[in-house]
Motif scaffolding. Structure first.
Motif, PDB file in Angstrom:
ATOM      1  N   ARG A  10       0.831  -1.203   0.000  1.00 33.80           N
ATOM      2  CA  ARG A  10       0.000   0.000   0.000  1.00 33.80           C
ATOM      3  C   ARG A  10       0.867   1.255   0.000  1.00 33.80           C
ATOM      4  NH1 ARG A  10      -2.669   1.276   5.356  1.00 33.80           N
ATOM      5  NH2 ARG A  10      -0.572   2.039   5.605  1.00 33.80           N
ATOM      6  N   ASP A  11       1.906   1.273   0.841  1.00 36.79           N
ATOM      7  CA  ASP A  11       2.808   2.431   0.906  1.00 36.79           C
ATOM      8  C   ASP A  11       3.536   2.625  -0.428  1.00 36.79           C
ATOM      9  OD1 ASP A  11       2.008   2.827   3.498  1.00 36.79           O
ATOM     10  OD2 ASP A  11       3.782   1.853   4.386  1.00 36.79           O
ATOM     11  N   HIS A  12       3.966   1.512  -1.011  1.00 36.33           N
ATOM     12  CA  HIS A  12       4.664   1.569  -2.299  1.00 36.33           C
ATOM     13  C   HIS A  12       3.725   2.119  -3.384  1.00 36.33           C
ATOM     14  CE1 HIS A  12       7.217   0.533  -5.658  1.00 36.33           C
ATOM     15  NE2 HIS A  12       6.220  -0.189  -6.191  1.00 36.33           N
ATOM     16  N   LEU A  13       2.505   1.621  -3.414  1.00 34.99           N
ATOM     17  CA  LEU A  13       1.533   2.090  -4.405  1.00 34.99           C
ATOM     18  C   LEU A  13       1.164   3.552  -4.170  1.00 34.99           C
ATOM     19  CD1 LEU A  13      -0.796  -1.037  -4.732  1.00 34.99           C
ATOM     20  CD2 LEU A  13       0.891  -0.208  -6.389  1.00 34.99           C
ATOM     21  N   ALA A  14       1.095   3.981  -2.915  1.00 37.86           N
ATOM     22  CA  ALA A  14       0.799   5.380  -2.602  1.00 37.86           C
ATOM     23  C   ALA A  14       1.924   6.279  -3.104  1.00 37.86           C
ATOM     24  CB  ALA A  14       0.597   5.558  -1.107  1.00 37.86           C
ATOM     25  N   ASP A  15       3.174   5.859  -2.910  1.00 36.69           N
ATOM     26  CA  ASP A  15       4.324   6.627  -3.423  1.00 36.69           C
ATOM     27  C   ASP A  15       4.291   6.678  -4.951  1.00 36.69           C
ATOM     28  OD1 ASP A  15       5.224   7.048  -0.852  1.00 36.69           O
ATOM     29  OD2 ASP A  15       6.721   5.428  -0.907  1.00 36.69           O
ATOM     30  N   GLU A  16       3.999   5.531  -5.547  1.00 35.22           N
ATOM     31  CA  GLU A  16       3.944   5.464  -7.013  1.00 35.22           C
ATOM     32  C   GLU A  16       2.809   6.354  -7.534  1.00 35.22           C
ATOM     33  OE1 GLU A  16       3.377   2.090 -10.428  1.00 35.22           O
ATOM     34  OE2 GLU A  16       4.390   1.486  -8.587  1.00 35.22           O
ATOM     35  N   LEU A  17       1.678   6.337  -6.870  1.00 32.92           N
ATOM     36  CA  LEU A  17       0.547   7.175  -7.245  1.00 32.92           C
ATOM     37  C   LEU A  17       0.914   8.650  -7.144  1.00 32.92           C
ATOM     38  CD1 LEU A  17      -2.430   7.329  -8.081  1.00 32.92           C
ATOM     39  CD2 LEU A  17      -3.015   7.281  -5.659  1.00 32.92           C
ATOM     40  N   SER A  18       1.614   9.010  -6.093  1.00 35.18           N
ATOM     41  CA  SER A  18       2.048  10.393  -5.906  1.00 35.18           C
ATOM     42  C   SER A  18       2.988  10.822  -7.040  1.00 35.18           C
ATOM     43  CB  SER A  18       2.737  10.546  -4.557  1.00 35.18           C
ATOM     44  OG  SER A  18       3.240  11.845  -4.406  1.00 35.18           O
ATOM     45  N   LEU A  19       3.932   9.961  -7.402  1.00 40.13           N
ATOM     46  CA  LEU A  19       4.849  10.259  -8.508  1.00 40.13           C
ATOM     47  C   LEU A  19       4.093  10.403  -9.824  1.00 40.13           C
ATOM     48  CD1 LEU A  19       7.892   7.892  -7.743  1.00 40.13           C
ATOM     49  CD2 LEU A  19       7.871  10.397  -7.706  1.00 40.13           C
ATOM     50  N   LEU A  20       3.145   9.504 -10.044  1.00 32.33           N
ATOM     51  CA  LEU A  20       2.375   9.558 -11.284  1.00 32.33           C
ATOM     52  C   LEU A  20       1.511  10.823 -11.348  1.00 32.33           C
ATOM     53  CD1 LEU A  20       1.334   5.806 -11.672  1.00 32.33           C
ATOM     54  CD2 LEU A  20       3.019   7.073 -13.022  1.00 32.33           C
ATOM     55  N   GLU A  21       0.925  11.207 -10.229  1.00 37.01           N
ATOM     56  CA  GLU A  21       0.133  12.438 -10.208  1.00 37.01           C
ATOM     57  C   GLU A  21       1.002  13.653 -10.514  1.00 37.01           C
ATOM     58  OE1 GLU A  21      -1.651  12.255  -6.347  1.00 37.01           O
ATOM     59  OE2 GLU A  21      -3.428  11.200  -7.094  1.00 37.01           O
ATOM     60  N   THR A  22       2.230  13.662  -9.950  1.00 37.07           N
ATOM     61  CA  THR A  22       3.175  14.749 -10.234  1.00 37.07           C
ATOM     62  C   THR A  22       3.536  14.755 -11.711  1.00 37.07           C
ATOM     63  OG1 THR A  22       4.069  14.572  -7.991  1.00 37.07           O
ATOM     64  CG2 THR A  22       5.411  15.723  -9.624  1.00 37.07           C
ATOM     65  N   SER A  23       3.796  13.585 -12.276  1.00 40.75           N
ATOM     66  CA  SER A  23       4.140  13.474 -13.697  1.00 40.75           C
ATOM     67  C   SER A  23       2.977  13.944 -14.573  1.00 40.75           C
ATOM     68  CB  SER A  23       4.507  12.038 -14.068  1.00 40.75           C
ATOM     69  OG  SER A  23       5.682  11.641 -13.409  1.00 40.75           O
ATOM     70  N   ILE A  24       1.769  13.556 -14.221  1.00 43.72           N
ATOM     71  CA  ILE A  24       0.587  13.971 -14.986  1.00 43.72           C
ATOM     72  C   ILE A  24       0.438  15.490 -14.948  1.00 43.72           C
ATOM     73  CG2 ILE A  24      -1.944  13.924 -15.007  1.00 43.72           C
ATOM     74  CD1 ILE A  24      -1.750  10.946 -14.192  1.00 43.72           C
ATOM     75  N   ALA A  25       0.649  16.076 -13.794  1.00 44.32           N
ATOM     76  CA  ALA A  25       0.547  17.542 -13.659  1.00 44.32           C
ATOM     77  C   ALA A  25       1.602  18.229 -14.531  1.00 44.32           C
ATOM     78  CB  ALA A  25       0.695  17.952 -12.201  1.00 44.32           C
ATOM     79  N   GLU A  26       2.835  17.698 -14.538  1.00 48.28           N
ATOM     80  CA  GLU A  26       3.901  18.270 -15.365  1.00 48.28           C
ATOM     81  C   GLU A  26       3.566  18.140 -16.845  1.00 48.28           C
ATOM     82  OE1 GLU A  26       7.404  16.187 -14.120  1.00 48.28           O
ATOM     83  OE2 GLU A  26       7.585  17.316 -12.253  1.00 48.28           O
ATOM     84  N   ILE A  27       3.032  16.983 -17.231  1.00 50.95           N
ATOM     85  CA  ILE A  27       2.676  16.754 -18.636  1.00 50.95           C
ATOM     86  C   ILE A  27       1.550  17.699 -19.060  1.00 50.95           C
ATOM     87  CG2 ILE A  27       1.628  15.085 -20.217  1.00 50.95           C
ATOM     88  CD1 ILE A  27       3.257  12.905 -18.737  1.00 50.95           C
TER      89      ILE A  27
END
Length: 122
Positions: A10-27
């Motif tokens: 869960r913690d790993h997926l939460a970190d991955e989700l956070s990174l993906l959200e940041t990437s989506i915002a940058e894109i």
């Protein structure tokens, strides 16, 4: 132990989700910037096209005007009936008596050809 694995996942997926959200915002920000730049370039291109069309119209008018001038001036003659003094007293203008300025007829082809080349650039 199973609970610890699930919490770690869960913690790993939460970190991955956070990174993906940041990437989506940058894109999305990059996409927005690119769309704005394209819109600005489109406006500039439309202005350039409009300017070029106006330039071509003006160039066509110049070609027509010069063509008419050279054709008309080649046939010009000077009427000596309006002279108030004898021809002999007239200052030398570089023309024969009664000769009119007919334009630079020998250069007219070169001038009109140069203007045609300029038209082809449009």
């Amino acid at each position: 132990s199973k609970m610890a694995q699930l919490e770690a996942r869960r913690d790993h997926l939460a970190d991955e989700l956070s990174l993906l959200e940041t990437s989506i915002a940058e894109i999305k920000a990059a996409q927005s910037k690119a769309e704005q730049e394209r819109a600005d370039e489109k406006d500039q291109n439309e202005a350039t096209i409009s300017e070029a069309q106006e330039g071509l119209e003006a160039l066509n008018m110049v070609v027509e005007l010069l063509d008419h001038f050279y054709k008309a001036s080649a046939k010009e003659k000077v009427s000596l009936s309006l002279l108030s003094q004898p021809e002999v007293d007239a200052p030398d203008a570089g023309f024969d008596v009664g000769e009119a300025y007919t334009g630079a007829q020998s250069e007219s082809g070169g001038i009109l050809a140069m203007l045609d080349v300029m038209k082809s650039d449009f």
